[in-house]
Scaffold this motif. Structure first.
Motif, short mmCIF file in Angstrom:
data_model
loop_
_atom_site.label_atom_id
_atom_site.label_comp_id
_atom_site.label_asym_id
_atom_site.label_seq_id
_atom_site.Cartn_x
_atom_site.Cartn_y
_atom_site.Cartn_z
N HIS A 126 0.86 -1.19 0.00
CA HIS A 126 0.00 0.00 0.00
C HIS A 126 0.89 1.24 0.00
CE1 HIS A 126 -3.14 2.88 1.12
NE2 HIS A 126 -4.02 1.94 0.81
N PRO A 127 0.50 2.31 -0.70
CA PRO A 127 1.31 3.53 -0.72
C PRO A 127 1.55 4.12 0.67
CG PRO A 127 -0.34 3.60 -2.46
CD PRO A 127 -0.65 2.40 -1.63
N VAL A 128 0.57 4.03 1.55
CA VAL A 128 0.74 4.57 2.91
C VAL A 128 1.82 3.79 3.65
CG1 VAL A 128 -0.38 4.96 5.13
CG2 VAL A 128 -1.62 5.44 3.01
N LEU A 129 1.82 2.48 3.51
CA LEU A 129 2.86 1.67 4.14
C LEU A 129 4.23 2.03 3.57
CD1 LEU A 129 3.66 -0.62 6.04
CD2 LEU A 129 3.20 -2.24 4.18
N PHE A 130 4.28 2.34 2.30
CA PHE A 130 5.52 2.77 1.66
C PHE A 130 6.04 4.06 2.30
CE2 PHE A 130 7.27 4.72 -2.51
CZ PHE A 130 8.56 4.39 -2.16
N MET A 131 5.16 5.01 2.52
CA MET A 131 5.55 6.28 3.12
C MET A 131 6.02 6.09 4.55
SD MET A 131 2.46 8.66 1.59
CE MET A 131 3.11 10.20 2.24
N VAL A 132 5.31 5.26 5.29
CA VAL A 132 5.70 4.99 6.68
C VAL A 132 7.05 4.28 6.72
CG1 VAL A 132 5.09 3.71 8.77
CG2 VAL A 132 3.32 4.95 7.51
N SER A 133 7.25 3.34 5.81
CA SER A 133 8.51 2.59 5.76
C SER A 133 9.69 3.51 5.44
CB SER A 133 8.42 1.48 4.71
OG SER A 133 7.40 0.57 5.02
N ALA A 134 9.48 4.45 4.52
CA ALA A 134 10.54 5.39 4.16
C ALA A 134 10.92 6.25 5.36
CB ALA A 134 10.10 6.27 3.00
N LEU A 135 9.92 6.71 6.10
CA LEU A 135 10.19 7.52 7.29
C LEU A 135 10.89 6.68 8.35
CD1 LEU A 135 9.88 10.17 8.81
CD2 LEU A 135 7.61 9.40 9.56
N TRP A 136 10.49 5.44 8.49
CA TRP A 136 11.12 4.54 9.46
C TRP A 136 12.59 4.33 9.13
CZ3 TRP A 136 10.45 2.76 14.13
CH2 TRP A 136 11.17 1.64 14.56
#
Length: 235
Positions: A199-209
């Motif tokens: 999911h794109p949201v998971l992608f964004m969270v993963s990048a921040l992580w």
């Protein structure tokens, strides 16, 4: 232009832009902050400077060359691994239709089109190509460092020659280590892209992580504390 933009959804574009901001932004932030704060790279550079300054007292430098060879082999391992990863990604790219049909049946993965899946794979391929070139350049620089170390001046040379050698040898090693670190950073951000397939949201969270993990390791890790303390004791 509209056809290109329509390959992936608006949410995917937002996530991809966020990913680029995280990667480029962290790289610039780390570069600026390193001027005023101790980092793993700067602390390790200090230790390498001590190492280079002490080789003059050793007539036999087999251990030093061996140590550099071990560092070089570590980078070579990642370069070789990257080739295998790229081969796997290209294979997956050739079987896009089957994979899209399979993943679209999974309830926890956002529905993908063939075009969106290919774009995500191409981004991954680009990142690993970038990582490979960083690793390859690091290997070459370690080669230069080994030759440089083998040609190090003897202990009876002038202090000015010793100082110049230490500065330049440490510079070559620092650049080799930085190239390796940039390749490893690419690996870390590539892991974040795996969330994009879900999911794109998971992608964004993963990048921040990934940014948070990299920041902690570079500026606040126990390894950094140990390196700084060890370098002070060794001086």
């Amino acid at each position: 232009m509209n056809n290109i933009l329509s390959f992936i959804s608006l949410y995917d574009w937002i996530a991809l832009i966020w990913f680029a901001i995280c990667w480029i932004g962290y790289a610039l932030f780390a570069q600026v902050k390193a001027r005023t704060k101790p980092t793993l790279a700067s602390s390790l550079s200090n230790v390498r400077g001590l190492w280079m300054s002490r080789i003059f007292s050793r007539e036999v430098r087999i251990a030093d060359v061996t140590a550099l060879g071990i560092l070089q082999r570590n980078v070579t391992f990642f370069a070789s691994t990257t080739i295998f990863i790229l081969a796997g990604l290209l294979t997956v790219l050739g079987a896009t239709d089957q994979i899209v049909q399979l993943t679209n049946t999974l309830p926890f993965i956002v529905e993908n089109t063939r075009a969106s899946w290919e774009v995500k794979l191409l981004v991954l391929i680009f990142i690993f190509v970038y990582a490979f070139f960083k690793f390859a350049w690091s290997v070459r620089q370690y080669n230069f460092a080994i030759v440089l170390l083998s040609a190090a001046p003897t202990n009876d040379c002038s202090e000015n020659d010793k100082t110049l050698f230490v500065i330049n040898a440490n510079e070559v090693l620092t650049r080799a280590n930085n190239s390796f670190a940039h390749g490893l950073r690419a690996y870390s951000f590539a892991m974040a892209i795996l969330g994009w397939f879900v999911h794109p949201v998971l992608f964004m969270v993963s990048a921040l992580w990934v940014v948070l993990v990299l920041h902690r390791r570079e500026f606040h890790s126990n390894t950094l504390i140990a390196l700084r303390q060890a370098s002070k004791l060794a001086q």
